[in-house]
Design a protein around this motif. Sequence first.
Motif, PDB file in Angstrom:
ATOM      1  N   GLY A 252       0.853  -1.173   0.000  1.00  0.00           N
ATOM      2  CA  GLY A 252       0.000   0.000   0.000  1.00  0.00           C
ATOM      3  C   GLY A 252       0.892   1.227   0.000  1.00  0.00           C
ATOM      4  O   GLY A 252       1.737   1.379  -0.873  1.00  0.00           O
ATOM      5  N   ASN A 253       0.720   2.095   1.012  1.00  0.00           N
ATOM      6  CA  ASN A 253       1.592   3.257   1.139  1.00  0.00           C
ATOM      7  C   ASN A 253       2.626   3.066   2.236  1.00  0.00           C
ATOM      8  O   ASN A 253       3.376   3.991   2.570  1.00  0.00           O
ATOM      9  CB  ASN A 253       0.758   4.515   1.440  1.00  0.00           C
ATOM     10  N   ALA A 254       2.709   1.859   2.788  1.00  0.00           N
ATOM     11  CA  ALA A 254       3.670   1.586   3.864  1.00  0.00           C
ATOM     12  C   ALA A 254       4.947   0.983   3.282  1.00  0.00           C
ATOM     13  O   ALA A 254       4.906   0.148   2.376  1.00  0.00           O
ATOM     14  CB  ALA A 254       3.062   0.643   4.885  1.00  0.00           C
ATOM     15  N   ILE A 255       6.064   1.395   3.815  1.00  0.00           N
ATOM     16  CA  ILE A 255       7.369   0.938   3.329  1.00  0.00           C
ATOM     17  C   ILE A 255       7.756  -0.340   4.072  1.00  0.00           C
ATOM     18  O   ILE A 255       7.894  -0.347   5.296  1.00  0.00           O
ATOM     19  CB  ILE A 255       8.444   2.022   3.570  1.00  0.00           C
ATOM     20  N   SER A 256       7.904  -1.437   3.344  1.00  0.00           N
ATOM     21  CA  SER A 256       8.331  -2.692   3.967  1.00  0.00           C
ATOM     22  C   SER A 256       9.845  -2.881   3.873  1.00  0.00           C
ATOM     23  O   SER A 256      10.439  -3.583   4.686  1.00  0.00           O
ATOM     24  CB  SER A 256       7.621  -3.885   3.325  1.00  0.00           C
ATOM     25  N   GLU A 257      10.482  -2.259   2.861  1.00  0.00           N
ATOM     26  CA  GLU A 257      11.944  -2.331   2.718  1.00  0.00           C
ATOM     27  C   GLU A 257      12.405  -1.053   2.033  1.00  0.00           C
ATOM     28  O   GLU A 257      11.723  -0.526   1.147  1.00  0.00           O
ATOM     29  CB  GLU A 257      12.365  -3.552   1.908  1.00  0.00           C
ATOM     30  N   ALA A 258      13.574  -0.555   2.466  1.00  0.00           N
ATOM     31  CA  ALA A 258      14.101   0.690   1.908  1.00  0.00           C
ATOM     32  C   ALA A 258      15.603   0.598   1.762  1.00  0.00           C
ATOM     33  O   ALA A 258      16.296   0.032   2.617  1.00  0.00           O
ATOM     34  CB  ALA A 258      13.746   1.871   2.814  1.00  0.00           C
ATOM     35  N   ARG A 259      16.099   1.142   0.670  1.00  0.00           N
ATOM     36  CA  ARG A 259      17.539   1.250   0.419  1.00  0.00           C
ATOM     37  C   ARG A 259      17.841   2.656  -0.112  1.00  0.00           C
ATOM     38  O   ARG A 259      17.150   3.131  -1.013  1.00  0.00           O
ATOM     39  CB  ARG A 259      17.996   0.218  -0.618  1.00  0.00           C
ATOM     40  N   ALA A 278      14.865   3.294   9.746  1.00  0.00           N
ATOM     41  CA  ALA A 278      13.877   4.277  10.191  1.00  0.00           C
ATOM     42  C   ALA A 278      12.700   4.384   9.215  1.00  0.00           C
ATOM     43  O   ALA A 278      11.606   4.801   9.606  1.00  0.00           O
ATOM     44  CB  ALA A 278      14.537   5.641  10.355  1.00  0.00           C
ATOM     45  N   LEU A 279      12.906   4.018   7.968  1.00  0.00           N
ATOM     46  CA  LEU A 279      11.842   4.093   6.966  1.00  0.00           C
ATOM     47  C   LEU A 279      10.916   2.881   6.997  1.00  0.00           C
ATOM     48  O   LEU A 279       9.751   2.983   6.604  1.00  0.00           O
ATOM     49  CB  LEU A 279      12.440   4.234   5.563  1.00  0.00           C
ATOM     50  N   ARG A 280      11.418   1.746   7.451  1.00  0.00           N
ATOM     51  CA  ARG A 280      10.609   0.526   7.424  1.00  0.00           C
ATOM     52  C   ARG A 280       9.396   0.655   8.331  1.00  0.00           C
ATOM     53  O   ARG A 280       9.499   1.061   9.488  1.00  0.00           O
ATOM     54  CB  ARG A 280      11.451  -0.679   7.829  1.00  0.00           C
TER      55      ARG A 280
END
Length: 338
Positions: A252-259, A278-280
Motif C-alpha cells: 500500500g503506502n507503507a514501506i516494507s523495505e528501503a535502500r 527508520a523508513l521501514r
Amino acid sequence: MINFQYSRAADVADAILLLTAHPGAKLIAGGTNLIDLMKKNVEQPSWLIDISRLPLRKIEETADGGLRIGALLPNSDLAYHPLIEQRYPLVASAILAGASAQLRNMASVGGNLMQRTRCAYFYDTATPCNKRTPGSGCSAIDGLNRNHAILGTSAACIATNPSDMSVALAALGALVHIAGPSGERTMALTDFHRLPGDTPHIDTNLDTAEIITAIELPRRGFAHNYSYLKVRDRLSYAFALVSVAAALELEGNAISEARVALGGVAHKPWRSFEAEAALRGQAATVEHFSHAADLLLQGARASAHNGFKVELARRAIVRTLMQAASATPQSQAHKKIA
C-alpha cells in the motif's frame, strides 16, 4: 608518460602471478581512467598487465536467484542487458547517468569500481596531495573545494568517489568476487571502498595481487519502486555534486523495505543502515523521507565552498525517495529533474 613494461595475462591465475612478480604493476582493461592518469604522471606503473581478453564478460544466474556479472563486461553491455533492465533497472539507470556512450562502451564493470577520484588537486602534480604522495598534505582542504566530500572526511583528504554505478550497487547490497594468491573471497560492495582516514592513497580493501572477477547482485532488485537522481553542474558528461540511489518495497503506502545510497559526497558510496531502518514500517511521505535524509547526513561537515551540498543532498534524497515511491524514476534520456 613514463616507460613501462607490458604483459597480456592468459587467465586469472596468470594475472595474479604477474601482479605478484611485479609489485608496481597495474591491471588494464578498458583503460578509461588509468591511461588518463598515466598521461598526467599521476599514475606511474612500472608494468601494465592487460586483462582485457580474460573470459570475464558473462552474466549468469546464481543459485539463489541473483546475477553474477563478469568484471570485464563493458558498462554499456551491462546497462542494456535484458535481465538488468528488467530486474535491476536501478543499476542500468546509474550507469547511463555516468560518463558518455563512448566511455561506457570501453569501461569495464571492475574498472568502474577501481576508478580514482576526480579531485583537481589529485590530477595536478604541481600541488600537494596525500592520495598521490602520502604525507605531502591535502591542497583541497584550504583550496577550491566546491566539489568535495561532506561525509566521512579526514584531516588528510576530502576527495569523493566518482562512480555512479557503485552507488546503485551499494544500495542493492551487491557483492564483489575477488581472486588472489590466497584463493577466492567475497566482499560486500559497501566494504570494498574505504574512507580516507590517514591513508587516503588506499582507495579499496583489495589486497596486493588481487583481482576483481565478478560482481554479484542479490535476488531482490527493487524493479518497480526505484530511482537514481544525479545532480550536476551540466546535464550530461559531468560528475555528481550529489547523487542518490533509492529503492523501496511498498505494501500500500507503507514501506516494507528501503535502500538509499549517496554519491558525490564521500570517499565511498555512502549508505546508512540506520536511515533505512527508520523508513521501514512508515508511510511513504515527505516527512518520513526528510527524517531519513537527516539520518543519512548525520555528521556532515562542509568545507569553505561546498556547504550548499548539505541542503542539496537533503533535498535530493527526499526527491529521489518520492520518485521511487510513486514509481516514476528519474529519466536518464531526459536528464531534467522532474
